[in-house]
Design an enzyme around this catalytic site. Structure first.
Site, short mmCIF file in Angstrom:
data_model
loop_
_atom_site.label_atom_id
_atom_site.label_comp_id
_atom_site.label_asym_id
_atom_site.label_seq_id
_atom_site.Cartn_x
_atom_site.Cartn_y
_atom_site.Cartn_z
N LYS A 83 0.86 -1.19 0.00
CA LYS A 83 0.00 0.00 0.00
C LYS A 83 0.89 1.23 0.00
O LYS A 83 1.75 1.40 0.87
CB LYS A 83 -0.82 0.02 1.30
O1 G3P Z 1 -7.67 0.58 5.69
C1 G3P Z 1 -8.13 1.78 5.23
C2 G3P Z 1 -9.52 2.13 5.68
O2 G3P Z 1 -10.36 1.03 5.57
C3 G3P Z 1 -9.61 2.88 6.97
O3 G3P Z 1 -10.93 2.99 7.45
O4 G3P Z 1 -12.59 3.61 9.14
O5 G3P Z 1 -10.20 4.37 9.42
O6 G3P Z 1 -11.66 5.39 7.68
P1 G3P Z 1 -11.37 4.16 8.48
#
Ligand code: G3P
Length: 218
Positions: A83
Site C-alpha cells: 500500500k
Molecule cells: O484501511 C483503510 C480504511 O479502511 C480505513 O478505514 O474507518 O479508518 O476510515 P477508516
C-alpha cells in the site's frame, strides 16, 4: 465483489477465515499500531492465515524509501501487496514496484482524478475511502460508482477496493457501485450475518423440533 477483512488482528482474521468468506486482508498503520509488536512478523502470521492478497502499507514519503520498505515487506511472501499513499512519490514507487514484480495498492484515494492517476501509473489495486468521504458530507459510494463505471468502459485494469467501510449498508452500496472488493472491518462483517427473521426462524424451528417426541427424532 470479493470481501477482504480490514484488520491486523490475528484472532479476527482467523475467525473470519474460518467462515470461508475471506478473499484477502488489508492493514493500515493505525490497525498495525493497535496490535503492537514487529510488523514483518505480524504480516507473516497474517499471510499464514489467509490465501488471498494481504496489503501492507509503507511509511516512507520518498519513492526510494517506499521501495526499500516494500522490498522488505514483500519478502514475507508473494501474497503481500504494498500500500502506497496517493502522492506523486507514491505513484513513482508503483512503477518501480511493478518492475520488481511487487503488486501495489494506492491508498487514501478520495477523488476520481486520483483514481485515474493511480490507474495510469499501473496500480494493481486502488482504495477509495468511503466512510471518510461520507464523514465530510460527500457521497463515498457515488465516487466508487463513478470510478468503476469509467474504468470498465475505458478498459482500465486496476481493481477497486472500497475501503473505510463503516456499516453493512456501505457494503451493499459499493457492491451496487461495481467495486471489485469491499474491505470490511470485523464488526461489520459480523453484522452482515444478522437478520431478525433468521433469528426468529431458528427459534421457531427449535421450538417445533422440541415438540417432536424423542423417539420420532431418531
Ligand atoms: O484501511 C483503510 C480504511 O479502511 C480505513 O478505514 O474507518 O479508518 O476510515 P477508516
Amino acid at each position: 465483489m470479493q470481501l477482504f477483512l480490514d484488520s491486523a488482528n490475528l484472532s479476527e482474521i482467523r475467525e473470519a477465515a474460518s467462515w470461508g468468506v475471506l478473499g484477502g486482508v488489508t492493514t493500515n498503520p493505525t490497525l498495525v499500531a493497535r496490535e503492537g509488536g514487529d510488523f514483518p512478523r505480524l504480516l507473516a502470521e497474517i499471510c499464514r492465515l489467509v490465501h488471498g492478497p494481504v496489503s501492507a502499507e509503507v511509511m516512507g514519503t520518498e519513492a526510494a524509501e517506499m521501495v526499500r520498505e516494500a522490498r522488505e515487506l514483500a519478502s514475507v511472501g508473494s501474497q503481500v501487496v504494498i500500500k502506497v499513499p496517493m502522492t506523486s512519490e507514491g505513484l513513482k514507487s508503483v512503477i518501480q514496484l511493478q518492475a520488481l514484480g511487487i503488486r501495489s495498492n494506492v491508498t487514501l484515494v478520495f477523488s476520481f482524478n486520483q483514481a485515474l492517476l493511480a490507474a495510469r501509473a499501473g496500480a494493481d489495486y486502488i482504495s477509495p475511502f468511503i466512510g471518510r468521504l461520507d464523514d465530510q458530507g460527500a457521497d463515498g459510494a457515488a465516487l466508487v460508482a463513478e470510478i468503476c463505471g469509467f474504468f470498465r468502459s475505458a478498459g482500465l485494469e486496476s481493481r477497486i477496493i472500497a475501503a473505510s467501510i463503516r456499516n453493512p449498508l456501505h457494503v451493499v452500496q459499493v457492491a451496487r457501485a461495481g467495486a471489485h472488493v469491499a474491505t470490511v472491518p470485523f464488526a461489520v462483517l459480523r453484522q452482515m450475518f444478522v437478520h431478525p427473521l433468521t433469528d426468529l426462524g431458528i427459534a421457531r424451528f427449535q421450538a417445533d423440533w422440541n415438540r417432536v417426541p424423542e423417539k420420532k427424532k431418531n
